[in-house]
Write a protein that holds these residues in place. Structure first.
Motif, PDB file in Angstrom:
ATOM      1  N   GLY A  27      50.969  41.421  45.539  1.00 36.60           N
ATOM      2  CA  GLY A  27      51.920  42.115  44.688  1.00 36.60           C
ATOM      3  C   GLY A  27      51.367  42.350  43.303  1.00 36.60           C
ATOM      4  N   GLY A  28      52.119  43.084  42.498  1.00 31.21           N
ATOM      5  CA  GLY A  28      51.681  43.412  41.151  1.00 31.21           C
ATOM      6  C   GLY A  28      51.831  42.249  40.192  1.00 31.21           C
ATOM      7  N   GLY A  29      51.051  42.266  39.125  1.00 33.94           N
ATOM      8  CA  GLY A  29      51.131  41.223  38.108  1.00 33.94           C
ATOM      9  C   GLY A  29      50.327  41.614  36.892  1.00 33.94           C
ATOM     10  N   ALA A  30      50.499  40.869  35.808  1.00 34.23           N
ATOM     11  CA  ALA A  30      49.775  41.183  34.581  1.00 34.23           C
ATOM     12  C   ALA A  30      48.278  40.962  34.758  1.00 34.23           C
ATOM     13  N   ILE A  31      47.914  39.933  35.503  1.00 29.93           N
ATOM     14  CA  ILE A  31      46.507  39.575  35.675  1.00 29.93           C
ATOM     15  C   ILE A  31      46.231  39.344  37.155  1.00 29.93           C
ATOM     16  N   GLY A  32      45.068  39.782  37.589  1.00 32.38           N
ATOM     17  CA  GLY A  32      44.602  39.515  38.937  1.00 32.38           C
ATOM     18  C   GLY A  32      43.191  38.965  38.890  1.00 32.38           C
ATOM     19  N   ILE A  33      42.810  38.230  39.925  1.00 35.54           N
ATOM     20  CA  ILE A  33      41.482  37.599  39.953  1.00 35.54           C
ATOM     21  C   ILE A  33      40.819  37.867  41.299  1.00 35.54           C
ATOM     22  N   VAL A  34      39.573  38.323  41.248  1.00 37.20           N
ATOM     23  CA  VAL A  34      38.700  38.366  42.412  1.00 37.20           C
ATOM     24  C   VAL A  34      37.654  37.285  42.197  1.00 37.20           C
ATOM     25  N   ARG A  35      37.544  36.380  43.154  1.00 36.12           N
ATOM     26  CA  ARG A  35      36.635  35.237  43.022  1.00 36.12           C
ATOM     27  C   ARG A  35      35.448  35.408  43.946  1.00 36.12           C
ATOM     28  N   PRO A  58      47.650  45.894  42.760  1.00 35.42           N
ATOM     29  CA  PRO A  58      46.976  45.818  44.061  1.00 35.42           C
ATOM     30  C   PRO A  58      45.877  46.858  44.212  1.00 35.42           C
ATOM     31  N   ALA A  59      46.087  48.067  43.645  1.00 36.67           N
ATOM     32  CA  ALA A  59      45.064  49.108  43.758  1.00 36.67           C
ATOM     33  C   ALA A  59      43.787  48.697  43.033  1.00 36.67           C
ATOM     34  N   VAL A  60      43.922  48.110  41.843  1.00 38.96           N
ATOM     35  CA  VAL A  60      42.749  47.671  41.080  1.00 38.96           C
ATOM     36  C   VAL A  60      42.040  46.537  41.810  1.00 38.96           C
ATOM     37  N   LEU A  61      42.800  45.554  42.254  1.00 39.94           N
ATOM     38  CA  LEU A  61      42.201  44.396  42.922  1.00 39.94           C
ATOM     39  C   LEU A  61      41.502  44.784  44.216  1.00 39.94           C
ATOM     40  N   ASN A  62      42.138  45.637  44.997  1.00 38.71           N
ATOM     41  CA  ASN A  62      41.527  46.045  46.259  1.00 38.71           C
ATOM     42  C   ASN A  62      40.252  46.855  46.021  1.00 38.71           C
ATOM     43  N   ARG A  93      30.483  38.703  51.299  1.00 32.42           N
ATOM     44  CA  ARG A  93      31.251  38.677  52.543  1.00 32.42           C
ATOM     45  C   ARG A  93      32.687  38.282  52.230  1.00 32.42           C
ATOM     46  N   ALA A  94      33.632  38.900  52.939  1.00 35.02           N
ATOM     47  CA  ALA A  94      35.033  38.535  52.744  1.00 35.02           C
ATOM     48  C   ALA A  94      35.247  37.079  53.152  1.00 35.02           C
ATOM     49  N   VAL A 137      32.763  44.667  45.330  1.00 37.29           N
ATOM     50  CA  VAL A 137      32.034  43.403  45.485  1.00 37.29           C
ATOM     51  C   VAL A 137      31.437  43.301  46.882  1.00 37.29           C
ATOM     52  N   LEU A 138      32.195  43.714  47.889  1.00 42.76           N
ATOM     53  CA  LEU A 138      31.703  43.665  49.266  1.00 42.76           C
ATOM     54  C   LEU A 138      30.582  44.682  49.474  1.00 42.76           C
ATOM     55  N   GLU A 139      30.692  45.836  48.823  1.00 39.52           N
ATOM     56  CA  GLU A 139      29.616  46.827  48.906  1.00 39.52           C
ATOM     57  C   GLU A 139      28.298  46.267  48.371  1.00 39.52           C
TER      58      GLU A 139
END
Length: 439
Positions: A19-27, A96-100, A112-113, A106-108
């Motif tokens: 879902g949406g939020g002020a901050i998102g993290i990709v680790r 979600p659009a930014v995070l995805n 690996r997921a 990152v995967l490109e």
């Protein structure tokens, strides 16, 4: 997911809630985490060029150099990270659009997921956490009450591992003494080296096993079914415990024809209260179905509150639920009583009389002696291992020395399963499969 496969890879996942939020993290975690982060980050310095513990501000870019978003990169260098590996956390806006899109980039670049729970699995395999601490991480993520949060925090801090380690030390001391006696029977073994450690270990294990039900209820929650005849006050009591009108209350018998659920916290345990149809013989097909469902709910509940109207002539309920899973309540205590029974707790949904005592009684039934214990067992896996260790210790205390030695070895092996020092790959797969992706 096999715990032996792919640990040399760099893995990545979105680590914030859907879902949406002020901050998102990709680790990202792994040997190439910082290089991959550098491949999409544009700032004054590259993540791969800075020490651990640094924040960098800049742009996250796609393959053509276009901007995905602005944000921060937090750099960790192994072994001083959650997983024990190099870790990069890409912090951006929580769309979600930014995070995805960021995860796809990152995967490109070669990550690996991540599988469910793989970051915590890596922390365990790299020695950053023992298995009880890893399970505590899941407990914190899923905590639905203050008690569950507190136990998960204690587990993450290593309190359960320390308790198990103390018991293991006592068993080891007794095992060494028994083996010495087998090798050198003429020497003898002082009681403080064998029997006293064994007795203390048994007592500690009994105390620990006694916390298992409370720990699991604090984690998963408990179901309390309200059972009684029509107009016994079930809906009124549910509303009184909740503090608001959740269930319809009328003088007409049979108002509740199906069951109704409501959530609250009692005794530090997340509770699902279930208001059921009144138990009586009826030719109404819908009400009869509700009565059957009420009886089924009583059988499956962790605790059954059996309500009988204290202001009218008594007619005992044909309850088949075991008495140890029942609390007996005399309702409508604000009205003149028609009967008295010491086994029943008087309560009034109108005045609130007895509600405090009811909450304490629920607490005693659900938590038992565990309420005074500092550390609880919080999973069925932990409870099973501790119970097996206890059974082996009990056997060791009554068997000849050679058999006692074998039983203590089995007890130590069972204890080692709690902290993960002796656990199969299948068990690990089962534990970490319950985690969310990104943790």
């Amino acid at each position: 997911m096999s715990v032996r496969l792919g640990l040399a890879d760099t893995v990545a996942a979105i680590s914030t809630a859907p879902g949406g939020g002020a901050i998102g993290i990709v680790r990202l975690s792994g040997t190439r985490a910082l290089d991959i982060a550098s491949g999409l980050f544009v700032g004054q310095r590259a993540p791969s060029a800075v020490p651990g513990g640094r924040f960098l501000f800049g742009r996250f870019t796609d393959g053509a150099g276009g901007t995905i978003d602005e944000g921060l990169v937090l750099v960790f260098r192994g072994p001083h990270s959650y997983t024990g590996e190099d870790v990069a956390e890409l912090q951006c806006h929580g769309s979600p659009a930014v995070l995805n899109r960021l995860l796809a980039r990152v995967l490109e670049l070669g990550a690996r997921a991540a599988n469910p729970g793989e970051f915590t699995l890596r922390a365990y395999l790299n020695g950053r956490l023992d298995l009880a601490q890893a399970e505590a991480v899941l407990g914190l993520v899923n905590a639905r009450s203050e008690t569950a949060r507190r136990q998960a925090t204690l587990g993450l801090q290593g309190a359960l591992g320390e308790r198990v380690g103390e018991i293991g030390q006592r068993l080891t001391r007794a095992l060494v003494a028994i083996q010495a006696l087998l090798d050198y029977p003429e020497e003898g073994v002082p009681e403080e080296d064998r029997e006293i450690p064994l007795a203390r270990a048994q007592g500690d294990l009994e105390d620990l096993v006694a916390t298992a039900r409370a720990g699991q209820l604090a984690s998963r929650g408990a179901r309390l079914a309200l059972i009684g005849r029509p107009n016994a006050g079930k809906s009124s009591l549910l509303n009184a415990l909740l503090g608001y009108e959740r269930s319809i209350v009328t003088p007409q018998a049979g108002t509740t024809r199906d069951y109704l659920e409501a959530q609250l916290e009692l005794a530090g345990v997340p509770i699902t209260l279930v208001d059921t149809a009144g138990l009586r013989e009826t030719e109404d097909l819908i009400e009869a179905a509700g009565v059957r469902r009420a009886e089924e709910l009583a059988q499956g509940a962790d605790l059954v509150l059996v309500l009988e109207d204290g202001s009218s002539a008594r007619e005992l309920l044909p309850i088949t639920t075991p008495p140890e899973r029942c609390l007996w309540l005399q309702t409508k205590s604000d009205l003149p009583p028609c009967w008295h029974d010491e086994a029943y707790l008087p309560v009034s949904a109108v005045t609130g009389q007895g509600l405090g005592e009811l909450r304490e009684a629920v607490r005693a039934h659900l938590l038992g002696n565990a309420a005074g214990a500092e550390v609880w067992l919080t999973s069925e896996r932990q409870a099973d291992a501790a119970l097996r260790a206890l059974e082996h210790v009990r056997s060791a205390r009554v068997l000849p020395d050679d058999l006692a030695s074998y039983e203590l070895e089995l007890a130590l092996r069972a204890l080692a399963e709690i902290s993960g020092r002796d656990v199969s790959e299948d068990i690990l797969d089962g534990i970490f499969a319950n985690f969310c992706v990104g943790k």
